[in-house]
Enzyme design. Structure first.
Site, PDB file in Angstrom:
ATOM      1  N   ARG A 214       1.667  80.335 106.206  1.00  0.00           N
ATOM      2  CA  ARG A 214       1.737  80.754 107.612  1.00  0.00           C
ATOM      3  C   ARG A 214       3.142  81.265 107.898  1.00  0.00           C
ATOM      4  NH1 ARG A 214      -2.964  78.006 110.553  1.00  0.00           N
ATOM      5  NH2 ARG A 214      -4.390  77.977 108.803  1.00  0.00           N
ATOM      6  N   GLU A 216       4.665  81.642 110.499  1.00  0.00           N
ATOM      7  CA  GLU A 216       5.051  81.267 111.867  1.00  0.00           C
ATOM      8  C   GLU A 216       6.544  81.011 111.919  1.00  0.00           C
ATOM      9  OE1 GLU A 216       2.799  77.768 111.764  1.00  0.00           O
ATOM     10  OE2 GLU A 216       0.961  78.677 112.507  1.00  0.00           O
ATOM     11  N   ARG A 222       7.074  69.556 112.538  1.00  0.00           N
ATOM     12  CA  ARG A 222       5.666  69.436 112.123  1.00  0.00           C
ATOM     13  C   ARG A 222       5.044  70.740 111.636  1.00  0.00           C
ATOM     14  NH1 ARG A 222       2.336  69.220 117.510  1.00  0.00           N
ATOM     15  NH2 ARG A 222       3.728  70.392 118.830  1.00  0.00           N
ATOM     16  N   HIS A 223       5.876  71.769 111.431  1.00  0.00           N
ATOM     17  CA  HIS A 223       5.365  73.027 110.878  1.00  0.00           C
ATOM     18  C   HIS A 223       6.017  73.325 109.536  1.00  0.00           C
ATOM     19  CE1 HIS A 223       4.222  73.798 115.106  1.00  0.00           C
ATOM     20  NE2 HIS A 223       3.233  74.458 114.546  1.00  0.00           N
ATOM     21  N   GLU A 358      -1.836  67.517 116.452  1.00  0.00           N
ATOM     22  CA  GLU A 358      -3.126  67.970 115.910  1.00  0.00           C
ATOM     23  C   GLU A 358      -3.151  67.782 114.388  1.00  0.00           C
ATOM     24  OE1 GLU A 358      -4.057  72.236 116.654  1.00  0.00           O
ATOM     25  OE2 GLU A 358      -4.774  72.215 114.592  1.00  0.00           O
ATOM     26  N   SER A 361      -8.665  71.308 112.676  1.00  0.00           N
ATOM     27  CA  SER A 361      -9.557  71.981 113.619  1.00  0.00           C
ATOM     28  C   SER A 361     -10.790  72.443 112.877  1.00  0.00           C
ATOM     29  CB  SER A 361      -8.865  73.110 114.370  1.00  0.00           C
ATOM     30  OG  SER A 361      -8.187  73.935 113.513  1.00  0.00           O
ATOM     31  N   ARG A 409       0.218  66.612 107.672  1.00  0.00           N
ATOM     32  CA  ARG A 409       0.201  65.960 108.995  1.00  0.00           C
ATOM     33  C   ARG A 409      -0.504  64.613 108.929  1.00  0.00           C
ATOM     34  NH1 ARG A 409      -0.380  70.579 113.598  1.00  0.00           N
ATOM     35  NH2 ARG A 409       1.467  71.764 112.976  1.00  0.00           N
TER      36      ARG A 409
END
Ligand code: AMO
Length: 435
Positions: A214, A216, A222-223, A358, A361, A409
């Site tokens: 990712r 991001e 937490r990323h 989270e 998902s 996570r």
């Protein structure tokens, strides 16, 4: 002389037996009349005792000159000693230095001198020699093995999907472009499209544990830019069925770590509580109704359809206090493959939450090609670039559902660690691509 033994394989009842140990010099303590060398291996510590008057002076000279963290072989006799680690000591008869370590050391492995996470990650090979860091990776191993066994027992087939791909899968999240011969390709964000194609292939239930990439620009605790995703997809089921599977897996992971990793948990100085199933389910609408009733400056008026910020997640986590699901998200806030309910504004989707963040998902998927094509279009993506995926929906695609669970996570929340980087051997983030 015996074959090599781990420190944890020896106990005081073996007094008088000979043993060969191999490992690292953790510490040397010279107390005048007696000297102790603490040998460390993967399983723990052993005290090598040198009563100076009784020991061969040449052997003592060799031992005194060994630098900390050198790799050695020790041969000697086991003797009960209540004060030593595991209740035994070794009276040495021979020591061989297999490879000396340089001094000074980049990190202190005894834990007496603390270091910042960045410094630790720069010398990760030495950081992991510390029992409380090694413990994390032994628990990671347990979580992975338990997941594989759990999914196999539930009739899932392991698959491996490509990590070099031609299209985005998750819409919103950014991609890492790579040069693939003379054209552009990307590192995979998720096995999403391929695991769904396998439903069309008739595999019925599949799983994959693999890296997701990712791009991001999130510099948070937490990323990661390279994370590990536990993905499943199952045919002829609905989203409630896969939520039940997910909560069962989480409870199974906690139980297997609690029962199978006692030493690692004790090295970390923690105990864990197995979450009770079924987890609470709250709808997205209930969640924002609650949040909008809060008098918290960090949580301003949330409009139906907005994503939930970290502050919102914390507030809900504080309220619920255990694992829970947020279900039935606005269709527009979820990826194109998510199935709308009878009310087209609301989707058959869920996020699994730990009170801190989270974890996963998932959703019921769209299995009708026309609806899927129009959803791709509505999200501003070009259906032509999804043709390899859409084809599988034209020739017999069963109804299906699935989820993706972030391994790191799960670990950081289970072990109450502050930073996600703690649970990755060599984390990849905005600032770090080496080691
Ligand atoms: P999603 O994008 O929500 O869903 O990812 C699933 C889970 O993967 C973890 N995760 C991350 N962990 C650390 N750092 C990151 N940058 C990161 N990004 C994601 C999270 C998240 O909950 N295809 C869907 C899943 C599905 O519907 O089957 C997907 O990828 O724990």
């Amino acid at each position: 002389m015996q074959e090599r033994r781990f420190t944890g394989e020896i106990n005081p009842s073996m007094t008088g037996e000979k043993a060969t140990l191999k490992g690292w010099v953790h510490e040397i303590r010279d107390l005048g009349g007696i000297m102790f060398l603490i040998l460390r291996d993967r399983e723990g510590f052993a005290q090598i005792t040198f009563p100076k008057k009784k020991i061969d002076p040449d052997l003592l000279e060799v031992a005194k000159r060994i630098s900390r963290e050198s790799v050695i072989t020790v041969k000697g006799t086991i003797q009960e000693d209540k004060r030593a680690p595991n209740g035994y000591e070794i009276i040495p008869e021979g020591i061989t230095v297999l490879n000396p370590a340089n001094s000074p050391l980049p990190l202190d492995t005894t834990g007496k001198v603390g270091a910042e996470l960045d410094t630790r990650l720069d010398s990760r090979f030495m950081d992991i020699r510390r029992p409380e860091v090694l413990a994390i990776f032994r628990i990671r191993d347990k979580v992975l093995t338990t997941t594989r066994n759990f999914l196999n027992e539930h009739g899932f087939i392991e698959i491996n999907t490509p990590k070099i791909v031609a299209t985005a899968t998750e819409g919103g999240t950014a991609l890492f472009p790579i040069t693939y011969f003379n054209r552009e390709a990307f590192l995979s964000q998720s096995p999403q499209l391929f695991k769904q194609i396998m439903m069309g292939a008739g595999l019925d239930r599949v799983w994959e544990i693999a890296p997701i990439f990712r791009a991001e620009e999130h510099d948070t605790t937490r990323h990661l830019n390279e994370a590990t995703s536990i993905d499943i997809e199952a045919s002829f089921v609905d989203y409630e069925d896969v939520m039940v599977l997910l909560e069962d897996l989480i409870a199974t992971l906690y139980t297997s770590v609690k029962e199978g990793c006692e030493k690692s948990l004790s090295d970390l100085g923690i105990d864990i509580e197995v979450p009770k199933t079924p987890f609470k389910r709250i709808t997205y609408t209930e969640a924002i109704d609650h949040l909008n009733g809060m008098d918290d400056p960090e949580i301003s008026e949330i409009v139906w359809g907005d994503d939930l910020s970290a502050a919102c997640e914390h507030e809900l986590g504080r309220l619920i206090g255990e694992h829970y699901f947020i279900i039935d998200w606005p269709t527009g806030s979820k990826p194109y493959y998510t199935r709308p309910s009878r009310n087209p504004e609301i989707s058959l989707s869920f996020d699994l939450m730990h009170p801190r963040m989270e974890l996963a998902s998932g959703s019921q998927r769209i299995h009708e090609v026309d609806l899927l094509t129009s959803r791709i279009d509505a999200m501003g993506l070009n259906p032509d670039s999804f043709e390899f995926y859409l084809r599988a929906f034209r020739f017999g695609m069963p109804p299906h559902a699935g989820w993706g669970l972030g391994l790191e996570r799960v670990l950081m929340t289970m072990l109450a660690l502050e930073n996600i980087r703690e649970v990755v051997l060599f984390p990849r983030d905005m600032k770090r691509v080496s080691p």
